[in-house]
Design an enzyme around this catalytic site. Structure first.
Site, short mmCIF file in Angstrom:
data_model
loop_
_atom_site.label_atom_id
_atom_site.label_comp_id
_atom_site.label_asym_id
_atom_site.label_seq_id
_atom_site.Cartn_x
_atom_site.Cartn_y
_atom_site.Cartn_z
N LEU A 290 -9.92 -7.54 -6.04
CA LEU A 290 -8.95 -8.01 -5.39
C LEU A 290 -7.78 -6.79 -5.42
O LEU A 290 -7.76 -6.17 -6.62
CB LEU A 290 -7.97 -9.23 -5.72
CG LEU A 290 -8.76 -10.32 -5.69
CD1 LEU A 290 -7.98 -11.61 -6.10
CD2 LEU A 290 -9.33 -10.77 -4.12
N ASP A 291 -7.19 -6.44 -4.33
CA ASP A 291 -6.13 -5.42 -4.32
C ASP A 291 -5.09 -5.80 -5.30
O ASP A 291 -4.71 -7.05 -5.64
CB ASP A 291 -5.35 -5.15 -3.08
CG ASP A 291 -6.52 -4.52 -2.15
OD1 ASP A 291 -7.50 -3.93 -2.57
OD2 ASP A 291 -6.21 -4.48 -0.75
N THR A 292 -4.24 -4.83 -5.77
CA THR A 292 -3.22 -5.16 -6.53
C THR A 292 -2.13 -6.18 -5.99
O THR A 292 -1.74 -7.06 -6.60
CB THR A 292 -2.34 -3.94 -7.07
OG1 THR A 292 -3.20 -2.99 -7.70
CG2 THR A 292 -1.06 -4.04 -8.04
N THR B 52 -2.72 -8.35 -3.98
CA THR B 52 -3.24 -9.94 -3.86
C THR B 52 -3.56 -10.77 -4.85
O THR B 52 -3.87 -10.38 -5.88
CB THR B 52 -4.68 -9.47 -3.06
OG1 THR B 52 -4.64 -8.52 -2.09
CG2 THR B 52 -5.05 -11.06 -2.49
N ARG C 186 -6.11 -6.62 5.33
CA ARG C 186 -4.63 -6.12 5.39
C ARG C 186 -4.56 -5.25 6.86
O ARG C 186 -3.75 -5.25 7.47
CB ARG C 186 -4.29 -5.16 4.40
CG ARG C 186 -4.07 -5.96 3.04
CD ARG C 186 -4.30 -4.94 1.73
NE ARG C 186 -2.97 -4.19 1.66
CZ ARG C 186 -2.77 -3.30 0.76
NH1 ARG C 186 -3.74 -3.23 0.01
NH2 ARG C 186 -1.67 -2.53 0.65
#
Length: 227
Positions: free
Chosen positions: A49-51, A53, A148
């Protein structure tokens, strides 16, 4: 940094907090490394997961389990569902976002009109206030920044995602909400609502999440020829 949601024989499922790095960087432990220290076991990342998220992540307990989950993710056998909040009126309120993705400026990615190896995202949305909508997103591919970019491409960048033009907020409003898959003949289903973020805990959002309690059982929008 995280909560343990399930501790199975071959894997764990954690709920990562928003604004926590997935991998260790800048001398600070990422969520995977921290979980290894806390639990005293070796863990294998099989997706990320992105930071910004928050939400659900599977971490395998062995290289054999990791290989099987990697195969499952590559075959799109793990159904993932995300929640997002965004301001503004989208170009469409439900449907699909499909297109190739390419690197852009400042670590950004962009959606192209071509579809040679496209990012594919299916979604619903529902109004949860004046000028604000809640999105339930189902990615059918695993491209970097896919969700996103998808919401930014329909004119509604995610709240708090300032990299893609989202309004400033107390967090990035993207959450990995639900996972549904079969592993070694057993079906697993995990759903965890976001518990941090003023906008995510609003009454209207909670009411809509009651409707979206089991995302894998919803009648998802059909693909139209022009999408």
């Amino acid at each position: 940094m995280y909560q343990v949601i399930a501790d199975e024989h071959d894997f764990i499922v954690i709920n990562k907090a928003a604004d926590i790095h997935f991998h260790s960087q800048d001398g600070s432990a990422g969520v995977v490394a921290q979980a290894e220290v806390d639990l005293g076991i070796k863990l294998y990342a099989v997706h990320r997961l992105d930071t910004l998220t928050s939400g659900l992540i599977i971490l395998a307990k062995s290289s054999q389990a990791a290989a099987e989950f990697t195969r499952m993710f590559a075959a799109h056998a793990v159904q993932k569902y995300y929640l997002a909040l965004a301001k503004g009126k989208p170009k469409k309120k439900q449907g699909w976002v499909i297109g190739d993705m390419a690197k852009s400026r400042r670590s950004m990615h962009k959606l192209l009109r071509s579809t040679n190896n496209p990012a594919i995202t299916q979604f619903f949305s529902h109004s949860v206030g004046e000028g604000e909508r809640l999105y339930l997103l189902k990615p059918h591919s695993g491209k970097t920044h896919q969700l996103r970019v998808a919401l930014a491409s329909i004119g509604t960048p995610i709240l708090g995602d300032t990299l893609y033009g989202g309004a400033t907020a107390d967090r990035g409003y993207l959450h990995a909400y639900s996972l549904h898959f079969s592993y070694l003949g057993q079906t697993y289903d995990y759903t965890v609502a976001p518990d941090l973020g003023e906008a995510f805990t609003a009454v209207a959002v909670s009411a809509q999440l009651n409707v979206w309690q089991q995302p894998n059982e919803l009648s998802w929008p059909a693909l139209k020829k022009n999408e």
